[in-house]
Design an enzyme around this catalytic site. Structure first.
Site, short mmCIF file in Angstrom:
data_model
loop_
_atom_site.label_atom_id
_atom_site.label_comp_id
_atom_site.label_asym_id
_atom_site.label_seq_id
_atom_site.Cartn_x
_atom_site.Cartn_y
_atom_site.Cartn_z
N LYS A 79 19.17 49.08 -3.74
CA LYS A 79 20.37 48.88 -2.93
C LYS A 79 20.02 48.04 -1.71
O LYS A 79 18.98 48.28 -1.07
CB LYS A 79 20.93 50.25 -2.50
CG LYS A 79 22.29 50.17 -1.79
CD LYS A 79 22.84 51.56 -1.47
CE LYS A 79 24.22 51.49 -0.81
NZ LYS A 79 24.77 52.82 -0.49
N SER A 160 29.63 53.62 -1.85
CA SER A 160 29.18 52.28 -1.56
C SER A 160 28.08 51.77 -2.48
O SER A 160 27.85 50.57 -2.55
CB SER A 160 28.67 52.22 -0.12
OG SER A 160 27.50 53.00 0.05
N SER A 184 28.37 58.27 -1.23
CA SER A 184 28.09 56.93 -1.73
C SER A 184 27.13 56.86 -2.91
O SER A 184 26.98 55.82 -3.52
CB SER A 184 27.56 56.04 -0.61
OG SER A 184 28.61 55.59 0.20
#
Lengths: 494, 495
Positions: A79, A160, A184
């Site tokens: 990420k 997210s 997330s």
């Protein structure tokens, strides 16, 4: 033999150990998958050279008869909230475009130490603020999943950690890192039919992870199944003196202790999580989950978490408050974007840089956070929210008097179409209604895929555990995984 | 105390001044408050900046325990309450010298609570004119960097070396009522900090600076509105700010105006303060607990160790010098004002088994001879060319009669220049005092033989000539004769 790209961490690891294939073949397989997946917009930066170098190191170590790390030969997606040395890191924000850290985040460094390689940096909601990956400055990520209604509507992978969810569910990477502030990791895992784990706050160091809301941010694994998550979290976690909130505790061997026999365990069903207008599919899945856990030997008890309904409002005060301060450093002075209009002074530069560099959702949260911390409003909002946070933590503490774990749905809906909720921030925030309370309390929680809705989209169940009791969460997750028989995969259309 | 009657004479009568000080003292530590970067003064710009100081993405602060220890020791030194629970807050504002966009400070829960500092306006006898000034709190915070405006025609440069350096903010109560009291407070505070070793007190290098809060009122009346003059960095300027502000406020009020609560800046060139920003324009700092740092909880053992590590402090030391060593109030005050002086003096006393016996002589010598020499040379006592051991040797020679006090001055001058020891100088230059009566009697006989006329005059009653015989005898002995012995023998011989 299963194709390499279908494999998770366990499969790859044993395949390399048994000599079925080399780490290099694994890396090359996934590098090709990454190249072919451009339409999904999951990667912001591709780093095939990193994955190959790690693979070669693994192959060499194996040839030399050395002990291999727990993630040896596993190429993962990272990420883009984790700073990676020498590789552009932007948090999907224009304000950090071109920023190349000269340091490696503790979590990514831990994973590399365990032998993992990196396929690239994954797209996400800008600064991890969002639940659909639509707030990225570099375009939204598209979910590999499609509804079975014949339409070709692009769906959100959730957020997210949308890029992470997309690459794992699309078999583009065997596993990926995520971060979870209010859901997330768990919500995108649920939306894409994969497993995602948020550990106890403090298990993973936050050093080198771009901050959203410091008191809530936690890194965790997103992978095919529970065992892969246990392996990967074991490699990510650990005390770090550079993070004052890091837990100075040994990392248990969660993988070794996995046990889906839940005899003697009590599972709490919090009645406040039965929200209005919850889709029948999700309610039914929750019931199925209860039956599965009973079948695994657990006892089911009803519990009450009376302050649950205040969790979301408290979260949307605390997280923006911290974010408004955490994001002050993006000022155009030292790195990242600088917008300096002709003849501008310092204040003009700040305004122009932040206006150009931050997306709407980031600005919205900075404004909310600034407002709730302002003189005259601080007590009414921030202080009050902190009190609510304490009450929510106490709710859980009381619940632990009668149970060991909680079972809830992960999200109140299946994945929605891109653009469906962008005009309604409140509807978007409701995605987090089941995941936020455990974030506020700092508790370990995971989402496991447990079924499909009527449109063929994955749904997840959430297990919440006591602080530091990741093991019980993993074990209950495993019990569900073994019984749910979730094998659905998105068809490759890209 | 006499100066407590410091008054501004206005058209409407007398005005009283009320002063409170917020002193920022840089904590003596190798590294910064939340990072490992060096704190050394004077390095090239931006060479002492860690990733944390530059607020790179994902960087986190970790607390430097030494800074905590120094703040606690400082609190204990002013008999303040030590808060076992404290925590750090973020003070949010944008400026180019503040990379994080917030300063980590302690607003809600400071590490040190209320304490007291004893001040005096009378150096000669501090106890007779003492006053207690309350300290409200001490908290720990980060310093900011420095902007440089002279490096480029249109741009400002930033030096982050100082950014993140640990400061103590020591907040007084509004207990001071004259510029001299304020100066005495800062002087005493500086002395204590230097004794404790928690701050070097170097005002020129910015290690200590004060925000000066001033208001005026009719004597005994309600407190007036205060102004705060920021970053005043010398004792003289602090007094100048108070004098200027008090007069300005009185003039303003008497002209029918009102004092505005505001932040002001001191302009040393014009010797005046100027408005920086008013209350309306004041920043809203949006303080909130820093989520990157855990609350700071102190154990009893830690506080105990801090206490045990404190040296004898100036007030205790001064009392001991007076009461145990028998020094005059003045000497005791002068010798204890600076820790280095006291340490030097005590090393000098250490030479003797009975320090009380030589203390007064040694104290007089240090405050007159040594201070005089150091003043002339323009060096501090820590750089004295004569060491305490060397001084002890010199004073020992006087005490045992080897040399006279007058010769001792001469020897001291040579010591300062050559660095040689007193004994060596006395031996090499043949300065040993002659106390042998036989030798002196012989010289006296010669002097009398050579001045028979004067002997006769003396014996006829011209007493004044006694000095002449002393002088002649000393001269004949090159000043080395013990003057007491010479006197005695002359009286006996002359009759």
């Amino acid at each position: 033999m299963t194709a390499i790209f279908e494999m998770g961490i366990v499969g790859i690891r044993s395949g390399i150990a048994d000599g079925d294939f080399t780490a290099k073949e694994v890396a090359e397989t996934f590098i090709a998958r990454v190249s072919a997946a451009k339409p999904l917009n999951a990667f912001l930066v591709e780093t095939p050279e990193h994955a190959l170098a790690a693979a070669e190191a693994t192959d060499k170590a194996k040839a030399a008869g050395e002990d291999l790390g727990k993630m040896a030969g596993v190429p993962i997606g990272m990420k883009d909230l984790f700073c990676t040395k020498g590789v552009e890191t932007t948090a999907a924000s224009g304000i950090l475009k071109g920023f190349v850290p000269q340091y490696e985040s503790t979590v990514s460094a831990n994973l590399f130490k365990a032998g993992a390689g990196m396929l690239g940096k994954l797209n996400l909601d800008q600064f991890a603020m969002g639940s659909s990956n639509e707030t990225s400055a570099f375009g939204n990520v598209i979910s590999p999943w499609r509804r079975n209604d014949g339409g070709n509507a692009d769906l959100t992978p959730g957020g997210s950690s949308g890029g992470s969810a997309t690459v794992v569910s699309g078999r583009i990477a065997p596993a990926a890192t995520g971060t979870d502030t209010g859901g997330s990791i768990r919500q995108p895992a649920a939306f894409t039919g994969i497993t995602g784990f948020k550990p106890t706050y403090g298990r993973c160091s936050r050093w080198g992870t771009i901050a959203f809301a410091s008191s809530l941010d936690q890194a965790g694994p997103m992978a095919h199944d529970v065992r892969d998550c246990a392996i990967m979290l074991g490699s990510m976690a650990g005390f770090d003196a550079k993070d004052s909130t890091s837990l100075d505790l040994p990392v248990p061997d969660w993988e070794a202790a996995l046990n889906s026999n839940l005899a003697g365990k009590k599972i709490g069903i919090p009645k406040e999580y039965r929200v209005e207008n919850m889709p029948a599919d999700i309610d039914a899945l929750w019931q199925k989950g209860i039956e599965m856990l009973k079948d695994a030997g657990a006892t089911i008890v009803d519990v009450s978490l009376p302050h649950t309904k205040y969790a979301l409002p408290a979260y949307y005060i605390i997280a923006p408050a911290e974010a408004s301060s955490n994001l002050s450093r993006y000022d155009g002075v030292r790195y990242g974007l600088r917008d300096l209009p002709d003849g501008a002074g310092l204040q003009d530069m700040y305004a122009a840089t932040r206006e150009a560099g931050f997306g709407d959702e980031v600005k919205r949260r900075i404004m909310i956070g600034t407002y709730v911390l302002s003189a005259g409003y601080y007590d009414a909002y921030y202080t009050q929210a902190q009190k609510v946070r304490t009450l929510i933590a106490q709710d859980f503490d009381k619940a632990w008097n009668s149970c060991d774990l909680l079972l809830t749905p992960t999200a109140p809906s299946a994945a929605f179409g891109l653009g469906e909720k962008m005009d309604d921030p409140l509807a978007m925030y409701l995605n987090d209604v089941f995941t936020v309370p455990s974030s506020l309390a700092g508790l370990p929680a995971m989402s496991v895929p447990a079924g499909l809705d009527g449109k063929g989209l994955p749904l997840g169940l959430q297990i919440i555990g006591k602080a530091l009791d990741e093991q019980s969460v993993f074990n209950a997750g495993l019990a569900i995984e073994e019984r749910a028989g979730f094998v659905a995969k998105p068809e490759q259309w890209w | 105390m006499t100066e407590s009657t410091y008054r501004i004479q206005g058209g409407t009568g007398e005005w009283e001044v009320v002063i409170g000080l917020e002193v920022h003292a840089q904590i003596t530590s190798e590294s910064k408050l939340f990072s490992g970067a060096s704190t050394e003064f004077g390095a090239e710009p931006n060479t002492q900046v860690s990733l944390v100081d530059a607020a790179m993405p994902g960087m986190l602060p970790t607390l430097n325990g030494e800074c905590v220890r120094q703040a606690v020791r400082t609190g204990l030194a002013i008999n303040a309450q030590i808060n076992k629970y404290s925590r750090f807050d973020r003070k949010n504002y944008f400026y180019a010298d503040l990379p994080q966009g917030y300063q980590i400070s302690q607003l809600y829960h400071p590490i040190v609570g209320e304490g007291v500092i004893q001040i005096s306006l009378d150096e000669k006898d501090p106890d007779a004119h003492g006053k207690a000034i309350g300290v409200e709190r001490i908290h720990i915070e980060q310093d900011a960097g420095k902007l440089m405006h002279d490096q480029h025609p249109t741009m400002s440069y930033v030096d982050l070396n100082r950014c993140g350096v640990a400061l103590m903010e020591i907040v007084s109560k509004p207990d001071m009522t004259s510029p001299k009291e304020a100066a005495a407070y800062v002087r005493k505070l500086r002395s204590i900090l230097r004794y404790v070793g928690s701050c070097d007190g170097n005002m020129e290098q910015g290690s200590m600076r004060a925000d000066v809060n001033v208001s005026v009122r009719k004597p005994g009346g309600e407190l007036g509105t205060r102004t705060e003059t920021k970053n005043v960095n010398s004792m003289r300027f602090i007094q100048a700010v108070i004098e200027y502000e008090a007069q300005r406020q009185v003039d303003l009020i008497e002209d029918g105006g009102t004092v505005v609560q505001e932040t002001r800046l001191f302009d040393p060139d014009r010797n005046e303060t100027r408005s920086m920003r008013s209350k309306e324009d004041a920043h809203d700092y949006r303080y909130f607990p820093d989520p990157d740092l855990l609350p700071l909880e102190l154990e009893d053992d830690f506080i105990f160790d801090c206490k045990a590590s404190l040296p004898e402090l100036p007030d205790e030391k001064r009392a001991r010098y007076k009461n145990v060593l028998g020094l005059s109030a003045y000497n005791a005050a002068v010798l204890t004002a600076e820790h280095e002086t006291a340490l030097w003096f005590e090393q000098l006393l250490d030479i003797s088994d009975e320090p009380e016996k030589i203390a007064s002589t040694a104290a007089n010598w240090v405050t007159s001879e040594l201070f005089g020499a150091l003043n002339r040379l323009g060096v501090g006592i820590e750089n004295s060319p004569v060491s305490p051991a060397q001084a002890a040797e010199l004073l020992g020679l006087v005490a045992d009669g080897t040399i006279s006090g007058k010769i001792a001055k001469q020897v001291f001058e040579i010591m300062l220049e050559s660095g040689d020891g007193a004994k060596k100088i006395v031996e090499e230059k043949g300065l040993v005092q002659e106390s042998d009566t036989g030798a002196i009697e012989k010289v006296i006989a010669e002097v009398m033989a050579a001045n028979e006329d004067k002997v006769a005059q003396y014996r006829d009653g011209k007493d004044k000539l006694f000095g002449f015989f002393v002088g002649q005898t000393m001269k004949a002995m090159q000043g080395k004769a013990n003057p007491q012995v010479v006197n005695e023998l002359l009286r006996k011989t002359l009759g």
